[in-house]
Design an enzyme around this catalytic site. Sequence first.
Site, short mmCIF file in Angstrom:
data_model
loop_
_atom_site.label_atom_id
_atom_site.label_comp_id
_atom_site.label_asym_id
_atom_site.label_seq_id
_atom_site.Cartn_x
_atom_site.Cartn_y
_atom_site.Cartn_z
CD GLU A 20 0.41 -9.48 0.91
OE1 GLU A 20 -0.48 -8.61 0.80
OE2 GLU A 20 0.16 -10.66 1.02
N PRO A 21 4.58 -5.23 -0.68
CG PRO A 21 6.80 -4.53 -0.79
CD PRO A 21 5.89 -5.55 -0.14
N GLY A 22 3.72 -3.57 -3.73
CA GLY A 22 3.61 -3.73 -5.18
C GLY A 22 4.00 -2.41 -5.85
NE ARG A 23 -0.49 2.18 -6.42
CZ ARG A 23 -1.24 2.20 -7.52
NH1 ARG A 23 -0.86 2.91 -8.55
NH2 ARG A 23 -2.38 1.54 -7.55
N GLY A 35 0.75 -1.25 0.00
CA GLY A 35 0.00 0.00 0.00
C GLY A 35 0.78 1.28 0.00
CB CYS A 88 -13.14 5.20 -29.55
SG CYS A 88 -12.34 4.81 -31.10
C1 PLP Z 1 -3.75 -8.13 -0.80
C2 PLP Z 1 -2.87 -7.13 -1.43
N1 PLP Z 1 -1.59 -7.07 -1.04
C3 PLP Z 1 -0.74 -6.17 -1.59
C4 PLP Z 1 -1.17 -5.29 -2.56
C5 PLP Z 1 -0.19 -4.32 -3.13
O1 PLP Z 1 -0.54 -3.03 -2.89
P1 PLP Z 1 0.40 -1.88 -3.44
O2 PLP Z 1 0.63 -2.14 -4.86
O3 PLP Z 1 -0.35 -0.63 -3.20
O4 PLP Z 1 1.66 -1.93 -2.63
C6 PLP Z 1 -2.49 -5.32 -2.99
C7 PLP Z 1 -2.99 -4.38 -4.00
O5 PLP Z 1 -3.81 -3.55 -3.75
C8 PLP Z 1 -3.37 -6.26 -2.40
O6 PLP Z 1 -4.65 -6.35 -2.80
#
Ligand code: PLP
Length: 422
Positions: free
Chosen positions: A282-285, A244, A350
Amino acid sequence: MTGVDELVGLFPPGTRLADDGMLVVGGCRLDEIAGEFGTPVLVVAEQAIRQRAREYRAGLTARWPDSQVVFASKAFPCTAVQRAMVEEGLWIDVAGGGEIVTALAAGVDPATLVLHGNAKTTEEIQLAVEAGVGTVVVDNFDDIDRLETVVPSGLEQGCLVRVIPGVQASTHAAHATGHEGSKFGLTPLVAREAIARLQRSDRLRMDGLHTHVGSQIMVAEELAAAVEPLAALGRFPVYDLGGGLGARYTYADHPPSLDRYLDVLIDAARAHLPADARILIEPGRSMVASSAVTLYTVTTVKPGTTTFVAVDGGMADNLEVALVGQRFEATVVNRVGGGSQPVTVVGRHCESGDVLSENVPLRDAVVGDLLAVPATGAYCYTMSNNYNGARRIPVVFVADGQFRLVVRRDTWPDLLSRDVAP
Ligand SMILES: Cc1ncc(COP(=O)(O)O)c(C=O)c1O
């Protein structure tokens, strides 16, 4: 007017200008990348991804030794990215069967996969169990029913229970997941029942709890606020505190630094969680957004009250603007920085919502110019689509002046490949 340095600062670390003014990412000139692979193309600075993964790992372990960074691969689920993360010692979060398939193809040890989903199908649960996915995050009682049917006796499937922490994060509504009424997870009261069911099961192992407040969150305290509600549910060996952390897309974005985020989060863990528990995040973004740049060619310039600069991509390769109004910056690759007349950069699709960057001061963009949009590493590749017959765009890794294609562009025949009847 925004300075060139400030704009370059939105590009992957190490980005610079060549003597002739051309942007250089990962040691590669963007005009050469476009010449080699065409446009649009997603250019990923491999060292930026790896460096961020190392910083995350070192920062978390320094604060909580029994811990693991799990890359939320939904942010960029191509095998090359998943493989790089694993090489850097991360586990992989997979949201559904497709991401299990790509992770396995990337050579990920299935024991290090964490499966999510609020609507997992029996097929996906079967795939996970057969593949040996280490952790399934239980979102609801149907997950438990399915797991109990699918997991053979004699096996023990590791599970976490996803808890709604009741935290309303100050992010776009579509990004918030931790508030009461969220479709993800169970309220603490209901989670108790799920925990009890897992504890009674002879084939599901109740490892701990999971929570996730949402995405693109700019306030570290909002992420940490999810920890305390977990403590009331008992003591467990594992706590997954989700992802997050916000990424920096534009000048106005000032997400907490990684150190500050981890300080605040782990302070909360020290205050509320058992000292001998394992902590996952669990970082993604925030892991991948800043690592990539999308390169386009200007196809049309339409002067008027608003001057529209249209490019050869758009919402088929970047849905973030249309979905959540995410702001991106843009620049002509060899005339970096602002001109005096702001323009609106639009895509080729479009929809009037197919905008890449509103009111962006380009320096005299003309047809044929290459345009770079920074901070496109998160959720762009994964949400890419074929709208208006767009061919999904290639992914090119750049590092130390070398480039390599890791995902090719769709071909025209690819667009017909799923049709089975005329
Ligand atoms: C369960 C879970 N974990 C981790 C993430 C990664 O979040 P972010 O990309 O904001 O770090 C998400 C995405 O929203 C998620 O749904």
